[in-house]
Design a protein around this motif. Sequence first.
Motif, PDB file in Angstrom:
ATOM      1  N   TYR A  77     -17.799  -0.492  -5.696  1.00 37.55           N
ATOM      2  CA  TYR A  77     -16.458  -0.551  -6.758  1.00 37.55           C
ATOM      3  C   TYR A  77     -17.027  -0.881  -8.402  1.00 37.55           C
ATOM      4  O   TYR A  77     -16.646   0.057  -9.042  1.00 37.55           O
ATOM      5  CB  TYR A  77     -15.437  -0.956  -6.899  1.00 37.55           C
ATOM      6  N   THR A  78     -17.557  -2.134  -8.291  1.00 38.46           N
ATOM      7  CA  THR A  78     -17.460  -2.712  -9.440  1.00 38.46           C
ATOM      8  C   THR A  78     -19.749  -1.948 -10.292  1.00 38.46           C
ATOM      9  O   THR A  78     -19.951  -2.669 -11.562  1.00 38.46           O
ATOM     10  CB  THR A  78     -17.845  -3.883  -9.728  1.00 38.46           C
TER      11      THR A  78
ATOM     12  N   THR B 204      -4.545  -1.694 -10.046  1.00 41.70           N
ATOM     13  CA  THR B 204      -4.965  -2.734 -10.090  1.00 41.70           C
ATOM     14  C   THR B 204      -4.777  -3.414 -10.194  1.00 41.70           C
ATOM     15  O   THR B 204      -3.681  -4.015 -10.646  1.00 41.70           O
ATOM     16  CB  THR B 204      -6.356  -2.444 -11.296  1.00 41.70           C
TER      17      THR B 204
ATOM     18  N   LEU C 227     -10.650  -7.830  -0.839  1.00 37.35           N
ATOM     19  CA  LEU C 227      -9.894  -7.285  -1.418  1.00 37.35           C
ATOM     20  C   LEU C 227      -8.831  -6.128  -0.870  1.00 37.35           C
ATOM     21  O   LEU C 227      -8.258  -5.326  -0.445  1.00 37.35           O
ATOM     22  CB  LEU C 227     -11.160  -5.860  -2.126  1.00 37.35           C
TER      23      LEU C 227
ATOM     24  N   VAL D 276     -10.428  -2.700 -10.736  1.00 34.73           N
ATOM     25  CA  VAL D 276     -10.315  -2.238  -8.984  1.00 34.73           C
ATOM     26  C   VAL D 276      -9.098  -2.152  -8.239  1.00 34.73           C
ATOM     27  O   VAL D 276      -7.890  -2.861  -8.593  1.00 34.73           O
ATOM     28  CB  VAL D 276     -11.279  -2.867  -8.098  1.00 34.73           C
TER      29      VAL D 276
ATOM     30  N   ASP E 146      -8.564 -11.276 -11.511  1.00 32.16           N
ATOM     31  CA  ASP E 146      -8.836 -10.785  -9.899  1.00 32.16           C
ATOM     32  C   ASP E 146      -8.417 -11.229  -9.590  1.00 32.16           C
ATOM     33  O   ASP E 146      -8.065 -11.831  -7.818  1.00 32.16           O
ATOM     34  CB  ASP E 146     -10.632 -11.406  -9.499  1.00 32.16           C
TER      35      ASP E 146
ATOM     36  N   GLY F 100     -18.153  -9.067 -11.123  1.00 27.31           N
ATOM     37  CA  GLY F 100     -17.725  -8.630  -9.785  1.00 27.31           C
ATOM     38  C   GLY F 100     -19.091  -8.102  -8.912  1.00 27.31           C
ATOM     39  O   GLY F 100     -18.790  -7.133  -8.746  1.00 27.31           O
TER      40      GLY F 100
ATOM     41  N   ASP G  87     -13.240 -12.040  -4.729  1.00 22.21           N
ATOM     42  CA  ASP G  87     -14.301 -11.756  -5.013  1.00 22.21           C
ATOM     43  C   ASP G  87     -15.324 -10.853  -4.084  1.00 22.21           C
ATOM     44  O   ASP G  87     -15.843 -10.941  -4.558  1.00 22.21           O
ATOM     45  CB  ASP G  87     -14.484 -13.656  -5.008  1.00 22.21           C
ATOM     46  N   ASN G  88     -14.969 -10.699  -3.082  1.00 23.69           N
ATOM     47  CA  ASN G  88     -15.450 -10.068  -2.387  1.00 23.69           C
ATOM     48  C   ASN G  88     -14.618  -8.488  -0.948  1.00 23.69           C
ATOM     49  O   ASN G  88     -13.192  -8.871  -1.347  1.00 23.69           O
ATOM     50  CB  ASN G  88     -16.140 -10.554  -1.323  1.00 23.69           C
TER      51      ASN G  88
ATOM     52  N   LEU H  73     -17.945  -6.896  -4.948  1.00 26.15           N
ATOM     53  CA  LEU H  73     -18.150  -6.018  -4.853  1.00 26.15           C
ATOM     54  C   LEU H  73     -18.164  -4.803  -4.673  1.00 26.15           C
ATOM     55  O   LEU H  73     -17.044  -2.974  -5.362  1.00 26.15           O
ATOM     56  CB  LEU H  73     -16.659  -5.879  -5.503  1.00 26.15           C
TER      57      LEU H  73
ATOM     58  N   LYS I 251     -14.113  -6.252 -12.436  1.00 25.64           N
ATOM     59  CA  LYS I 251     -13.021  -6.178 -11.510  1.00 25.64           C
ATOM     60  C   LYS I 251     -11.816  -6.108 -11.032  1.00 25.64           C
ATOM     61  O   LYS I 251     -10.679  -5.538  -9.878  1.00 25.64           O
ATOM     62  CB  LYS I 251     -13.344  -7.834 -11.127  1.00 25.64           C
TER      63      LYS I 251
END
Length: 245
Positions: A17-18, A33, A235, A26, A110, A11, A230-231, A14, A23
């Motif tokens: 965070y990652t 999560t 999120l 998160v 995810d 991930g 994914d991004n 991200l 992922k």
Amino acid sequence: MIGLVLAAGAGRRLRPYTDTLPKALVPVDGDKTVLDLTLANFAEVGLTEVAIVVGYRKEAVYARKAELEATYGLTLTLIDNDKAEEWNNAYSLWCARDVIKRGVILANGDTVHPVSVEKTLLDARGKGQKIILALDTEKVLADEEMKVITEEGKGVQRITKLMDPATATGEYIGVTLIEAEAAEELADALKTTFERDPDLYYEDGYQELVNRGFTVDVAPIGTVTWVEIDNHDDLKKGREIACQY
């Protein structure tokens, strides 16, 4: 039947965070999560065991294992993917080939989605299907989505990101019901797929099955709010909708 989560990916889009978390860990709703939400869904539909394929920052999942088991009343088995940072998820799903022999509901680590998706897949069983994909037939599609073309009575004909969105029947949302009877054929198709190119997706393994004459079915999920994270934009959307579930 048990649950199966693919949670091995890095991930990278991200970060930060990652930098320290996979992922799937998160947070999307307070401390919850994507993995929390998925395990809650599995528990709600009556599953008692879940296997999780881990790789990147796997120690974070191991550290939460006992807590997650206690919270959701599940027995968790962690499966190590030794190539999680090198190869794509066709190999990751192949790592779970032994548990697939029990029949699984597979969820990407995810995908934020409601339990209605799992219920739709379970309700669709019983007509001889071996693999059933959760399909969003209502979303307006673009280039990034995992798009699917189906044919009446024949199931999936194509599944790939690399098609004109206007030609697609819908988007595969990253949740599949796989009956035990499909395990050996799926494992062989996945192996063929990652040996051809380790950067391929497990959905390319589904396409390999279709090319061999195997019927892969779909179940439309109806009007459902969900997101694949994914991004950072994804999120943000995930955090807006996760609290609804």
